[in-house]
Design a protein around this motif. Structure first.
Motif, PDB file in Angstrom:
ATOM      1  N   PRO A 295       0.827  -1.267  -0.008  1.00 29.14           N
ATOM      2  CA  PRO A 295      -0.128   0.118  -0.126  1.00 29.14           C
ATOM      3  C   PRO A 295       0.730   1.136  -0.121  1.00 29.14           C
ATOM      4  CG  PRO A 295       0.002  -0.844   2.150  1.00 29.14           C
ATOM      5  CD  PRO A 295       0.531  -1.873   1.374  1.00 29.14           C
ATOM      6  N   ASP A 296       2.158   1.196   0.495  1.00 29.35           N
ATOM      7  CA  ASP A 296       2.731   2.639   0.531  1.00 29.35           C
ATOM      8  C   ASP A 296       4.299   2.302   0.673  1.00 29.35           C
ATOM      9  OD1 ASP A 296       3.521   1.817   3.271  1.00 29.35           O
ATOM     10  OD2 ASP A 296       1.538   2.267   3.702  1.00 29.35           O
ATOM     11  N   VAL A 297       4.955   3.588   0.558  1.00 28.19           N
ATOM     12  CA  VAL A 297       6.235   3.421   0.319  1.00 28.19           C
ATOM     13  C   VAL A 297       7.082   2.452   1.538  1.00 28.19           C
ATOM     14  CG1 VAL A 297       8.711   4.758   0.533  1.00 28.19           C
ATOM     15  CG2 VAL A 297       6.555   5.573  -0.807  1.00 28.19           C
ATOM     16  N   GLY A 298       6.565   2.687   2.741  1.00 28.22           N
ATOM     17  CA  GLY A 298       7.096   2.149   4.031  1.00 28.22           C
ATOM     18  C   GLY A 298       7.055   0.844   3.795  1.00 28.22           C
TER      19      GLY A 298
ATOM     20  N   TYR B 118       9.602  -4.544   2.791  1.00 31.29           N
ATOM     21  CA  TYR B 118       9.572  -5.847   2.171  1.00 31.29           C
ATOM     22  C   TYR B 118      10.730  -6.082   1.196  1.00 31.29           C
ATOM     23  CZ  TYR B 118       8.027  -8.953  -1.588  1.00 31.29           C
ATOM     24  OH  TYR B 118       7.826 -10.149  -2.763  1.00 31.29           O
ATOM     25  N   LEU B 119      11.016  -4.951   0.632  1.00 35.27           N
ATOM     26  CA  LEU B 119      12.572  -5.374  -0.249  1.00 35.27           C
ATOM     27  C   LEU B 119      13.772  -5.384   0.685  1.00 35.27           C
ATOM     28  CD1 LEU B 119      11.581  -2.441  -2.668  1.00 35.27           C
ATOM     29  CD2 LEU B 119      11.623  -4.940  -3.091  1.00 35.27           C
ATOM     30  N   ASP B 120      13.672  -4.640   1.851  1.00 37.85           N
ATOM     31  CA  ASP B 120      14.732  -4.871   2.818  1.00 37.85           C
ATOM     32  C   ASP B 120      14.642  -6.382   3.192  1.00 37.85           C
ATOM     33  OD1 ASP B 120      15.647  -2.490   2.659  1.00 37.85           O
ATOM     34  OD2 ASP B 120      14.643  -1.871   4.571  1.00 37.85           O
TER      35      ASP B 120
ATOM     36  N   ALA C 206       4.563   0.675 -10.087  1.00 39.55           N
ATOM     37  CA  ALA C 206       4.268   1.789  -9.466  1.00 39.55           C
ATOM     38  C   ALA C 206       5.461   1.996  -8.212  1.00 39.55           C
ATOM     39  CB  ALA C 206       2.965   1.579  -8.399  1.00 39.55           C
ATOM     40  N   TRP C 207       6.240   1.314  -7.909  1.00 38.60           N
ATOM     41  CA  TRP C 207       7.352   1.269  -6.807  1.00 38.60           C
ATOM     42  C   TRP C 207       8.676   1.285  -7.296  1.00 38.60           C
ATOM     43  CZ3 TRP C 207       4.719   3.787  -3.278  1.00 38.60           C
ATOM     44  CH2 TRP C 207       3.523   3.331  -2.757  1.00 38.60           C
ATOM     45  N   PHE C 208       8.953   1.361  -8.879  1.00 40.47           N
ATOM     46  CA  PHE C 208      10.670   1.186  -9.076  1.00 40.47           C
ATOM     47  C   PHE C 208      11.627   2.056  -8.353  1.00 40.47           C
ATOM     48  CE2 PHE C 208       8.315   2.994 -12.745  1.00 40.47           C
ATOM     49  CZ  PHE C 208       9.045   4.265 -13.066  1.00 40.47           C
TER      50      PHE C 208
ATOM     51  N   ARG D 122       0.371   6.779  -9.502  1.00 40.47           N
ATOM     52  CA  ARG D 122       1.182   6.023  -8.919  1.00 40.47           C
ATOM     53  C   ARG D 122       2.567   6.076  -9.339  1.00 40.47           C
ATOM     54  NH1 ARG D 122      -3.883   4.235  -8.427  1.00 40.47           N
ATOM     55  NH2 ARG D 122      -4.506   3.287  -6.657  1.00 40.47           N
ATOM     56  N   THR D 123       2.721   6.750 -10.329  1.00 42.18           N
ATOM     57  CA  THR D 123       4.148   6.676 -11.234  1.00 42.18           C
ATOM     58  C   THR D 123       5.318   7.142 -10.265  1.00 42.18           C
ATOM     59  OG1 THR D 123       5.810   7.373 -12.875  1.00 42.18           O
ATOM     60  CG2 THR D 123       3.640   8.873 -12.119  1.00 42.18           C
ATOM     61  N   PRO D 124       6.384   6.395  -9.929  1.00 40.14           N
ATOM     62  CA  PRO D 124       7.302   6.819  -9.176  1.00 40.14           C
ATOM     63  C   PRO D 124       8.106   8.078  -9.675  1.00 40.14           C
ATOM     64  CG  PRO D 124       7.681   4.441  -9.631  1.00 40.14           C
ATOM     65  CD  PRO D 124       6.476   4.915 -10.575  1.00 40.14           C
ATOM     66  N   PHE D 125       7.665   8.557 -10.798  1.00 35.43           N
ATOM     67  CA  PHE D 125       8.105   9.999 -11.333  1.00 35.43           C
ATOM     68  C   PHE D 125       7.744  11.092 -10.460  1.00 35.43           C
ATOM     69  CE2 PHE D 125       9.663   7.277 -14.984  1.00 35.43           C
ATOM     70  CZ  PHE D 125      11.103   7.592 -14.835  1.00 35.43           C
ATOM     71  N   ARG D 126       6.700  10.754  -9.961  1.00 38.73           N
ATOM     72  CA  ARG D 126       6.037  11.778  -8.999  1.00 38.73           C
ATOM     73  C   ARG D 126       6.873  12.174  -7.720  1.00 38.73           C
ATOM     74  NH1 ARG D 126       0.870  13.789 -10.002  1.00 38.73           N
ATOM     75  NH2 ARG D 126      -0.214  12.728 -11.724  1.00 38.73           N
ATOM     76  N   ARG D 127       7.336  11.113  -7.482  1.00 32.23           N
ATOM     77  CA  ARG D 127       8.197  11.165  -6.061  1.00 32.23           C
ATOM     78  C   ARG D 127       9.624  11.287  -6.149  1.00 32.23           C
ATOM     79  NH1 ARG D 127       5.086   6.276  -5.999  1.00 32.23           N
ATOM     80  NH2 ARG D 127       6.674   5.096  -6.446  1.00 32.23           N
TER      81      ARG D 127
END
Length: 418
Positions: free
Chosen positions: A213-216, A221-223, A250-252, A289-294
């Motif tokens: 659901p979110d960056v955190g 999960y990736l950690d 969405a999270w690349f 949701r594109t990462p380019f927004r972040r």
């Protein structure tokens, strides 16, 4: 965008959205005629792809991966289009990712040299075919998330001729996720089974964070994925070269941050990103949701990815004030991740204006309901250009898609498979 030989298909009555009542016309001949989108060569509804937006998106993702030291294996299920595969591979993509055995077979037929199958393959017949293709130089990796998945490979190839071992990526999942081992302990058990089977080769670890659901949650999960890879290395289960793969569309950025770099001492680490929807982007789900927004400096990069698909449809009825009916529906437009977005209106006389005050409220099989603000006038015969949300299920509905330039001249035709 590179034209692919498998895109040489005739245009005839079977090509949805094209108007070709006479004998079939080779698509190269159709394109060479220089048809304009509004000169009668197509009928409504029709899905079109914007050539320059596709080229821009392919270049943006190639640049992102190069800057972050990632290999790119875009998920081909988005379009299953040979010309889009060719464009991404020409821009440096390392492989194409697919979801099913049929899509794996299609990629082999289309001449793709390296493929990731992002699922367990549990059917012995395709497994034996794959082993034969691996012996002939094809490169493919498949996912496993259970000891049973490893055992199926060994059983299918136990008496099969040839020497190939099937490379596998063990998948780490998360609670509520669609696939993947639910703990590092389970992942270790699957990895040990893979190492013990002579017809299986453990190539690395894979993950999919797109449902979080979110960056955190994604970062945690990736950690954990990174820790799992380290655990396998410490147990001596990994070869010199290790592949670690992740990445929806969405999270690349978080994938690059958490998995990028050289963090596995004693091994050649290759981190593979699999984002697929980026090739055409959209006006809905991924636009939000594109990462380019972040990413830092996103304001200067906008629009980092450009929506490349437009769905043109004709107003067929205005039966009451504030309501217009458009001749497209669920058979034509994706609706699983948001309704189509009105972008422009082209009047019967050819004048084009915005679509402010126009909103899609629902779709039937072949009808779309537009809610019109009190100051909006739309009449039968007018055309509405829609953006779409979720490109994967847009491509599912169209086998032949005209590609247009900025003047709406048809410059190519995409064909999609499976």
């Amino acid at each position: 965008m590179r034209h692919h030989p498998f895109d040489d298909q005739p245009v005839d009555w079977r090509a949805k959205g094209f108007w070709q009542p006479g004998p079939p016309v080779p698509d190269a001949e159709f394109v060479a005629a220089g048809h304009h989108l509004f000169d009668g060569a197509v009928t409504w509804p029709v899905l079109v792809a914007r050539r320059d937006a596709i080229a821009h998106n392919v270049a943006m993702m190639a640049d992102f991966c190069a800057r972050h030291g990632l290999l790119f294996a875009p998920h081909g299920k988005t379009a299953m289009s040979p010309s889009l595969f060719a464009a991404q591979l020409a821009a440096g993509a390392w492989a194409i990712t697919v979801a099913t055995a049929n899509q794996l077979l299609a990629c082999r037929a289309l001449g793709v040299d390296r493929v990731l199958l992002a699922n367990q393959l549990l059917d012995p017949v395709p497994l034996r075919w794959l082993a034969g293709e691996l012996d002939r130089g094809f490169e493919a990796l498949i996912f496993v998330d259970s000891v049973a998945g490893v055992e199926v490979i060994g059983a299918a190839l136990g008496d099969h001729p040839g020497h190939a071992s099937v490379p596998v990526l063990v998948e780490l999942g998360h609670a509520g996720g669609r696939t993947g081992c639910r703990s590092v302990e389970q992942l270790v058990a699957v990895a040990e089974a893979a190492v013990a089977d002579p017809r299986v080769r453990l190539a690395g670890v894979t993950a999919y964070e797109g449902g979080l659901p979110d960056v955190g949650a994604v970062a945690a999960y990736l950690d954990l994925t990174r820790s799992a890879v380290t655990e396998l290395a410490e147990r001596g289960l990994l070869a010199d070269e290790v592949i670690v793969s992740a990445g929806g569309s969405a999270w690349f950025d978080v994938v690059a941050e958490r998995l990028g770099g050289d963090w596995l001492p004693g091994h050649r680490l290759r981190v593979v990103l699999r984002s697929g929807a980026s090739v055409v982007h959209d006006h809905g789900f991924y636009a939000d949701r594109t990462p380019f927004r972040r990413l830092p400096g996103a304001g200067a990069l906008e629009p980092a990815l450009e929506p490349a698909l437009e769905l043109w449809a004709q107003v067929t009825s205005t039966p009451e004030p504030g309501l217009a009916i458009v001749g497209m529906g669920k058979r034509d437009a994706p609706y699983d991740e948001g309704l189509p977005v009105p972008l422009r209106v082209r009047r019967v006389g050819g004048a084009v204006g915005g679509a402010d005050g126009v909103r899609v409220t629902r779709l039937n099989d072949h009808h779309t309901y537009l809610d019109l603000a009190s100051n909006v006038e739309i009449g039968p015969g007018d055309l509405v250009c829609f953006g779409i949300s979720h490109p994967c299920t847009a491509f599912d509905k169209w086998r032949s898609i005209p590609v247009v330039d900025d003047t709406h001249t048809i410059v190519d035709i995409l064909h999609t498979y499976l």
